[in-house]
Write an enzyme that holds these catalytic residues in place. Structure first.
Site, mmCIF file in Angstrom:
data_model
loop_
_atom_site.group_PDB
_atom_site.id
_atom_site.type_symbol
_atom_site.label_atom_id
_atom_site.label_comp_id
_atom_site.label_asym_id
_atom_site.label_seq_id
_atom_site.Cartn_x
_atom_site.Cartn_y
_atom_site.Cartn_z
ATOM 1 N N LYS A 70 0.872 -1.174 0.000
ATOM 2 C CA LYS A 70 0.000 0.000 0.000
ATOM 3 C C LYS A 70 0.907 1.221 0.000
ATOM 4 O O LYS A 70 1.258 1.753 1.061
ATOM 5 C CB LYS A 70 -0.898 -0.051 1.247
ATOM 6 C CG LYS A 70 -2.143 0.792 1.151
ATOM 7 C CD LYS A 70 -3.122 0.402 2.241
ATOM 8 C CE LYS A 70 -4.228 1.408 2.392
ATOM 9 N NZ LYS A 70 -5.047 1.626 1.201
HETATM 10 N N1 PPE Z 1 -7.665 -2.145 -2.583
HETATM 11 C C1 PPE Z 1 -7.117 -0.904 -2.556
HETATM 12 C C2 PPE Z 1 -6.404 -0.412 -3.747
HETATM 13 C C3 PPE Z 1 -7.228 -0.150 -1.386
HETATM 14 O O1 PPE Z 1 -6.690 1.063 -1.355
HETATM 15 C C4 PPE Z 1 -7.926 -0.668 -0.268
HETATM 16 C C5 PPE Z 1 -8.057 0.143 0.987
HETATM 17 C C6 PPE Z 1 -8.485 -1.958 -0.354
HETATM 18 C C7 PPE Z 1 -8.311 -2.666 -1.523
HETATM 19 C C8 PPE Z 1 -9.202 -2.593 0.809
HETATM 20 O O2 PPE Z 1 -8.322 -2.885 1.850
HETATM 21 P P1 PPE Z 1 -8.781 -2.941 3.381
HETATM 22 O O3 PPE Z 1 -9.053 -1.547 3.799
HETATM 23 O O4 PPE Z 1 -7.639 -3.547 4.078
HETATM 24 O O5 PPE Z 1 -10.008 -3.775 3.427
HETATM 25 N N2 PPE Z 1 -8.117 1.518 0.795
HETATM 26 C C9 PPE Z 1 -7.898 2.403 1.913
HETATM 27 C C10 PPE Z 1 -7.589 3.797 1.420
HETATM 28 C C11 PPE Z 1 -8.681 4.437 0.682
HETATM 29 C C12 PPE Z 1 -8.367 5.856 0.330
HETATM 30 O O6 PPE Z 1 -8.978 6.301 -0.624
HETATM 31 O O7 PPE Z 1 -7.576 6.537 0.963
HETATM 32 C C13 PPE Z 1 -9.049 2.390 2.890
HETATM 33 O O8 PPE Z 1 -10.099 1.838 2.606
HETATM 34 O O9 PPE Z 1 -8.883 2.925 3.986
#
Ligand code: PPE
Length: 312
Positions: free
Chosen positions: A157
């Protein structure tokens, strides 16, 4: 945005307005940062952070992928976050820790530059709105493909990688949709701009595997466990793009968005064009888990010390 009082920077609690960096911060120029998105909820057992340790662990894994040594232990990050929430007197909030190459030198060789760490917490509503969560959203398959493991590290990330999400998000927004769905570099279904994806067909729940360049979402993992506990068959496998069009239900999962049904894709209704039965059943239990109402998932909550349900 909704401000809070303090932001944690390199071990100190700094007033929100003073939490600033130099314009020659390396990460600002080259995207050399790794971050997390975490949420704290006002639960049955008081304010508690959802799957805190898992998020902190992923932060350290993302850092390692980009040769960044975070100068704190995971336990220091976890406990500092809890203290920050408490000092800001918040009972529910979004939590954004970010480790980044700071100020010191320019150029693409980053290893001589110190890694700074900051943690911010503030009140942040749902990413795709309460309405999106309740009624479902309209999505578009992006013309942009998700970053591939040949060019970046999809499982990390990292700040710079989000330029990919931004291209897809703006394209979808300009075309009048709520969210973009990205295919991976070989054309299989990958994820949303900031959410993982699930597809339901004939009662079976599918979600793309690690090999489809997804970010391994913690919400995704929670939903897989909840679905299995509910007795559903969950299949982690590659999903062809056209399978989306014959799906009975589609939903997205992520910390910021929580769980969002997709009611329409590329102007075609998914199922009956409204949130499906399995989606709604999973959403109800997921919310019980978030708010500490389901004993089975209490382990996922990290309570904020010193705060109690009555301390609001
Ligand atoms: N894919 C991506 C690309 C992603 O950024 C997130 C989280 C997920 C999947 C889901 O991951 P999880 O939160 O562990 O279930 N995205 C984070 C950031 C969003 C933002 O725009 O800033 C979030 O959901 O906090």
């Amino acid at each position: 945005m909704e401000q809070s009082e303090f932001i944690w920077i390199n071990g100190e609690f700094v007033p929100w307005e003073q939490a600033q960096v130099h314009v020659l911060t390396h990460a600002l120029h080259y995207g050399t940062s790794v971050f997390e998105g975490i949420r704290c909820y006002e639960t049955e057992i008081g304010p508690a952070v959802f799957r805190h340790q898992d998020h902190v662990d992923r932060l350290f894994r993302s850092a390692q992928a980009y040769f960044m040594e975070i100068p704190y232990t995971p336990e220091q990050v976890r406990s500092s976050t809890l203290e920050l929430i408490s000092r800001n007197k918040l009972s529910s909030c979004y939590i954004r820790p970010i480790a980044y190459r700071g100020y010191g030198s320019m150029g693409l060789f980053p290893l001589t530059i110190d890694v700074d760490l900051t943690i911010a917490v503030w009140e942040w509503g749902l990413y795709l709105g309460e309405e999106g969560k309740r009624d479902g959203i309209r999505a578009k398959i992006s013309s942009w493909r998700r970053i591939s493991p040949e060019t970046l590290i999809p499982h990390a990330k990292a700040g710079g990688q989000y330029l990919n999400s931004i291209l897809a998000k703006v394209e979808a927004h300009n075309a009048g949709y709520d969210e973009a769905l990205l295919l991976d570099h070989v054309g299989n279904v990958c994820e949303g701009t900031g959410e993982n994806i699930f597809v339901v067909r004939d009662g079976v729940i599918y979600t793309p595997p690690m090999t489809s360049s997804i970010l391994e979402g913690i919400t995704r993992d929670s939903i897989i466990k909840i679905a299995a506990d509910l007795g559903h068959e969950v299949v982690v496998r590659e999903i062809a793009a056209d399978e989306l069009l014959i799906a009975d239900e589609i939903f997205l999962t992520g910390t910021a968005a929580e769980m969002v049904p997709v009611r329409e894709l590329d102007d075609r209704p998914i199922g009956r064009g409204q949130p499906g039965e399995i989606t709604n059943a999973l959403l109800a239990i997921y919310e019980d888990a978030l708010y500490g109402r389901d004993e089975r998932y209490r382990d996922w909550l990290d309570p904020v010390p010193g705060a109690s349900p009555a301390s609001r």
